[in-house]
Design an enzyme around this catalytic site. Structure first.
Site, PDB file in Angstrom:
ATOM      1  N   ASP A  38       0.886  -1.175   0.000  1.00 27.55           N
ATOM      2  CA  ASP A  38       0.000   0.000   0.000  1.00 27.55           C
ATOM      3  C   ASP A  38       0.918   1.218   0.000  1.00 27.55           C
ATOM      4  OD1 ASP A  38      -1.590   2.154   0.616  1.00 27.55           O
ATOM      5  OD2 ASP A  38      -2.589   1.214   2.331  1.00 27.55           O
ATOM      6  N   TYR A  74     -10.249  14.220  -7.694  1.00 26.64           N
ATOM      7  CA  TYR A  74      -9.338  13.565  -8.651  1.00 26.64           C
ATOM      8  C   TYR A  74      -8.639  14.581  -9.561  1.00 26.64           C
ATOM      9  CZ  TYR A  74      -7.773  10.740 -12.623  1.00 26.64           C
ATOM     10  OH  TYR A  74      -7.025  10.189 -13.631  1.00 26.64           O
ATOM     11  N   LYS A 106      -4.615  15.511  -9.813  1.00 25.70           N
ATOM     12  CA  LYS A 106      -3.821  15.370 -11.040  1.00 25.70           C
ATOM     13  C   LYS A 106      -3.132  16.699 -11.393  1.00 25.70           C
ATOM     14  CE  LYS A 106      -4.094  11.186 -11.453  1.00 25.70           C
ATOM     15  NZ  LYS A 106      -3.026  10.217 -11.751  1.00 25.70           N
TER      16      LYS A 106
HETATM   17  N1  NAD Z   1      -8.028   5.309 -17.561  1.00 22.64           N
HETATM   18  C1  NAD Z   1      -7.866   6.455 -18.195  1.00 22.64           C
HETATM   19  O1  NAD Z   1      -8.505   6.735 -19.212  1.00 22.64           O
HETATM   20  C2  NAD Z   1      -6.875   7.460 -17.682  1.00 22.64           C
HETATM   21  C3  NAD Z   1      -6.849   8.733 -18.259  1.00 22.64           C
HETATM   22  C4  NAD Z   1      -5.928   9.672 -17.794  1.00 22.64           C
HETATM   23  C5  NAD Z   1      -5.041   9.317 -16.781  1.00 22.64           C
HETATM   24  N2  NAD Z   1      -5.087   8.073 -16.225  1.00 22.64           N
HETATM   25  C6  NAD Z   1      -4.121   7.755 -15.177  1.00 22.64           C
HETATM   26  O2  NAD Z   1      -3.515   6.506 -15.459  1.00 22.64           O
HETATM   27  C7  NAD Z   1      -3.252   5.793 -14.247  1.00 22.64           C
HETATM   28  C8  NAD Z   1      -3.937   4.431 -14.289  1.00 22.64           C
HETATM   29  O3  NAD Z   1      -5.342   4.649 -14.398  1.00 22.64           O
HETATM   30  P1  NAD Z   1      -6.377   3.429 -14.419  1.00 22.64           P
HETATM   31  O4  NAD Z   1      -7.634   3.960 -15.008  1.00 22.64           O
HETATM   32  O5  NAD Z   1      -5.739   2.231 -15.011  1.00 22.64           O
HETATM   33  O6  NAD Z   1      -6.611   3.238 -12.851  1.00 22.64           O
HETATM   34  P2  NAD Z   1      -7.083   1.925 -12.033  1.00 22.64           P
HETATM   35  O7  NAD Z   1      -7.937   2.390 -10.904  1.00 22.64           O
HETATM   36  O8  NAD Z   1      -7.640   0.893 -12.969  1.00 22.64           O
HETATM   37  O9  NAD Z   1      -5.717   1.363 -11.480  1.00 22.64           O
HETATM   38  C9  NAD Z   1      -5.052   1.925 -10.398  1.00 22.64           C
HETATM   39  C10 NAD Z   1      -4.303   0.810  -9.710  1.00 22.64           C
HETATM   40  O10 NAD Z   1      -3.669   1.357  -8.555  1.00 22.64           O
HETATM   41  C11 NAD Z   1      -3.847   0.455  -7.463  1.00 22.64           C
HETATM   42  N3  NAD Z   1      -3.790   1.191  -6.215  1.00 22.64           N
HETATM   43  C12 NAD Z   1      -4.728   2.048  -5.720  1.00 22.64           C
HETATM   44  N4  NAD Z   1      -4.361   2.493  -4.514  1.00 22.64           N
HETATM   45  C13 NAD Z   1      -3.162   1.894  -4.215  1.00 22.64           C
HETATM   46  C14 NAD Z   1      -2.307   1.943  -3.089  1.00 22.64           C
HETATM   47  N5  NAD Z   1      -2.610   2.671  -2.016  1.00 22.64           N
HETATM   48  N6  NAD Z   1      -1.166   1.222  -3.126  1.00 22.64           N
HETATM   49  C15 NAD Z   1      -0.847   0.471  -4.211  1.00 22.64           C
HETATM   50  N7  NAD Z   1      -1.648   0.369  -5.310  1.00 22.64           N
HETATM   51  C16 NAD Z   1      -2.796   1.080  -5.307  1.00 22.64           C
HETATM   52  C17 NAD Z   1      -5.241  -0.142  -7.704  1.00 22.64           C
HETATM   53  O11 NAD Z   1      -5.433  -1.344  -6.997  1.00 22.64           O
HETATM   54  C18 NAD Z   1      -5.240  -0.319  -9.212  1.00 22.64           C
HETATM   55  O12 NAD Z   1      -4.735  -1.571  -9.605  1.00 22.64           O
HETATM   56  C19 NAD Z   1      -3.761   6.690 -13.116  1.00 22.64           C
HETATM   57  O13 NAD Z   1      -2.691   7.441 -12.589  1.00 22.64           O
HETATM   58  C20 NAD Z   1      -4.774   7.597 -13.804  1.00 22.64           C
HETATM   59  O14 NAD Z   1      -4.924   8.828 -13.135  1.00 22.64           O
HETATM   60  C21 NAD Z   1      -5.988   7.152 -16.648  1.00 22.64           C
END
Ligand code: NAD
Length: 262
Positions: A60, A151, A155
């Site tokens: 974590d 959020y 960011k």
């Molecule tokens: N999905 C999109 O379209 C998108 C767009 C812009 C930016 N992002 C960025 O890309 C990244 C990934 O996004 P995503 O949509 O795949 O997110 P997601 O929620 O699917 O994945 C996040 C991962 O982080 C893990 N996590 C959360 N808290 C944690 C902690 N305390 N310790 C360890 N692990 C932890 C979760 O278990 C999960 O596997 C993020 O930083 C997000 O802001 C995503």
């Protein structure tokens, strides 16, 4: 076959247990890196690591003892640390109704933990002559989105954190950059669209110049470049990997002037 871009490099990727994080791990490994996936969810993290051939540590990132465990595991499994990808995130956000606890949690996971992980890898990168840190931000960092406060604010803070880290880490030859994806095919898109990629592309088309969501591998290619020595002149920057989302204004990609004549 490896592109060799990251040959000999060792990388830590937080949040590697999700679809997006796993794709980043896959691309970095294909480019020659050894990877340690860090994930709070033991099951998804272990499965992702197995799929791509990475090492895995359950942790974590909001827990300081767990961060120490991440560093110890990286040194044991990879031998060194050249690259840190801060990808884990919390989407916990209720807009105007966001509670104090939700604010603290989202800022803790997304901002404070990225900074503290940077501090944890810093001495190891410094000792070996440098490194590269990549912080995941988002298009949400610079526009208002209905019902979302915590959020996007987190960011936006990451964009500024990236500049601060880049400034203070420069003497240690550690480059720090942000990558800002647009809508990207990921666990949340998969869940919301019930696995319907075509529908997801259709919804995303009006506000992405590419007319579709990005693939996580496409964003991973940008991360891989920034992690590599080819990006030696790049630090303190926020790289758009958003299919042109941020290039577009409110007129979108449709001719607005003819509407005056109609
Ligand atoms: N999905 C999109 O379209 C998108 C767009 C812009 C930016 N992002 C960025 O890309 C990244 C990934 O996004 P995503 O949509 O795949 O997110 P997601 O929620 O699917 O994945 C996040 C991962 O982080 C893990 N996590 C959360 N808290 C944690 C902690 N305390 N310790 C360890 N692990 C932890 C979760 O278990 C999960 O596997 C993020 O930083 C997000 O802001 C995503």
């Amino acid at each position: 076959m490896s592109s060799g871009l990251l040959a000999g490099k060792a990388a830590i990727i937080t949040g590697g247990g999700t679809l997006f994080g796993e794709a980043v791990a896959k691309v970095l490994i294909a480019d020659g890196a050894k990877v340690l996936i860090v994930e709070i969810n033991a099951e998804s993290g272990a499965a992702a690591a197995k799929n791509v051939g990475a090492s895995f540590v359950q942790a974590d990132i909001t827990n300081d003892a767990d961060i120490e465990k991440v560093i110890a595991t990286a040194l044991k499994e990879l031998g060194k640390i050249d690259v840190l990808v801060n990808l884990a995130c919390s989407y916990d956000d209720a807009g105007a109704a966001t509670t104090r606890a939700q604010w603290m949690n989202t800022l803790n996971v997304n901002v404070a933990s990225s900074a503290l992980l940077g501090e944890a890898v810093r001495p190891h990168m410094k000792k070996q002559g440098g490194g590269s840190i990549i912080n995941l931000t988002s298009i949400s960092s610079s526009v208002a989105q209905i019902g979302r406060w915590a959020y996007p604010v987190s960011k936006a803070a990451i964009v500024q954190l990236t500049r601060n880290m880049a400034m203070d880490y420069a003497p240690d030859k550690i480059r720090v950059n942000a990558v800002s994806p647009g809508w990207t095919w990921s666990a949340i898109m998969n869940m919301l669209s019930k696995g319907d990629r075509k529908k997801t592309d259709r919804v995303a088309a009006p506000f992405h110049l590419t007319g579709r969501v990005g693939d996580p591998e496409e964003v991973a290619n940008v991360i891989s470049f920034l992690a590599s020595d080819r990006a030696s002149v790049v630090t303190g920057a926020d790289w758009a990997a958003d299919g042109g989302y941020s290039a577009m204004g409110p007129e979108q990609a449709v001719p607005a002037i003819p509407l005056l004549e109609a």
